[in-house]
Motif scaffolding. Sequence first.
Motif, short mmCIF file in Angstrom:
data_model
loop_
_atom_site.label_atom_id
_atom_site.label_comp_id
_atom_site.label_asym_id
_atom_site.label_seq_id
_atom_site.Cartn_x
_atom_site.Cartn_y
_atom_site.Cartn_z
N SER A 466 -20.54 24.84 31.69
CA SER A 466 -19.71 23.74 32.18
C SER A 466 -18.97 23.00 31.07
O SER A 466 -17.99 22.32 31.32
CB SER A 466 -20.58 22.73 32.93
N LEU A 534 -23.21 21.19 40.43
CA LEU A 534 -22.62 19.90 40.07
C LEU A 534 -22.35 19.06 41.31
O LEU A 534 -22.57 17.83 41.31
CB LEU A 534 -21.32 20.11 39.29
N ARG A 544 -17.97 11.04 38.22
CA ARG A 544 -17.51 11.90 37.12
C ARG A 544 -16.30 11.27 36.43
O ARG A 544 -15.35 10.83 37.07
CB ARG A 544 -17.16 13.28 37.66
#
Length: 545
Positions: A466, A534, A544
Amino acid sequence: MTRLMGMPQNTRDYYRYCPGEEHIRISNAICRGRRKSHFPKCHNCQFNDDQHTQTPVQLESKKVETPSPAKVINGQIVGNANPTEGIGALFHASEVAGTVPAPMSDEAAWRIGHAAAQFLRAKLRGYDRADPDANSLVIGRDPRAHSPRLERALIEGVRATGTDVITLGIIDTPQLYFAVERIGACGGIMVSAGHRPTSENGFRICGLQGTPIGMDTGLGSIRDIAIRVPVHSTGANSRKLERDESEAYTDFIRSVLHARNKLPRPIKVVVDASNGSAARWIPILFKGMRNLRIIKLNFEHEGEFHHEPNPLKSRNLQQMRQVLRDEEADFAVCFDASAERCVFIDDRARTVRPDYMIALLAGNFLARDPDATIVFDHRASAVTEEEILRLGGKPLRERIGPAYIKRAMTENEAVFAGDLAGRFYFRESRYCESAFLAFAHVLNLIGTNDQPLSELTKPLQRYSNSGEIEFQCADTERALSELSLALSNAREERFDGVTYRFPDWWVNVRPNAARGVLRVNMEARNRKQIDEKLEELGVLLGERV
């Protein structure tokens, strides 16, 4: 009533102290002994009875404020010793850094130099206390425009303690460690902010034998002294010496090459010096190397920067990528301002992740030293550990930060280490990081392989990662507790944030309580699995960024 110097004292009655050391009370006898031995701090000290007609009055009711110890969580300082003091905010987990001219001012540089010299010389023992080299401090700088001025103020602060200074001029940070060990000095200070923006500057401090000084190993003590000590005249005498270590340093860097003066085959490499220390030292270290053609980018080093000296940001690599394509080079490398870190680009102009480079270079070390330990950043891909095991080595994950990785290397006598910040550490450099040694080892790798770098890394690309993602989180402690409940069937690791490991994926979560942020790194078999995880965990992590 004043106390006579000749009378014995109970420790409860100590009230004298040296300037800048208010937290250490000394007896009348020690004060008298220091004056007789011409202790540097005695000049103009308020307790110097030889300079005053009256004995200073004992102020028994005066309480000196002692800063509370810094608390370090996951490499972040939570609760500075004195948040109202600008100089206290300059101290981070492994370095001192801040914006110039405020809070990183000339005054701050003087106080930090003074404090560092006090701390480092206090560590000397036995015969070292009388050794002129051991009682000296080595100082170097990077090419930032404000580095010379900060260096001058820093040197004045160091010399005010009676400590000799040995200056090396513009160098890379690893050369500071090399010089400290070679000279036998009590420590060294590099004036640099490394990969940070050019508006910032700072100091990297090391102790005996080039050992990095972090918050857990002395930086907190240096901070506490710097907070207390004012800029003052001490009347101390010390020397300022200039030294050139280029010949010895060149021999050291070239010693790792398979052949000192000639590569096994012709190699063309693009080098982006980022207008930093590498711009001065790459031409010196690799001068006359046959079969090596270096295409130079940003080799001016007068204080102006073509791009931010941070090779970890993709935008800073765009110029180098284009030149590599145009020149059809074998690979490229970009250094930060002080050559602590470097990032490699393969022959197809793609960034080679630092954990892949650790896995690739591991073979060179394990071929010479089978069953050796290799230390790496705990955020590294699972492929790093798998490759080290396949090659017969002992993989060891460690928390983020040079001080922690070097300590793990020392305790386990590791041959090599690396982190995701582009730092590579070597036993031959006394476990210190060195971007130039990493460059030399990659020259060995490319020179002895028929395959290009892109083909060498292809077998390592078997997982998806990621990268580091930030989540805004008001209560990081609660979020971690809820994550642990949600992922209760995972294997937990808690030495740097929390890592939750499963057979086919893992996630590491590191809190920054001061900023209210969670930093997340995740790896899985493919991108789809990462996106799913996620999304699943996002409700617990926050928003986020």
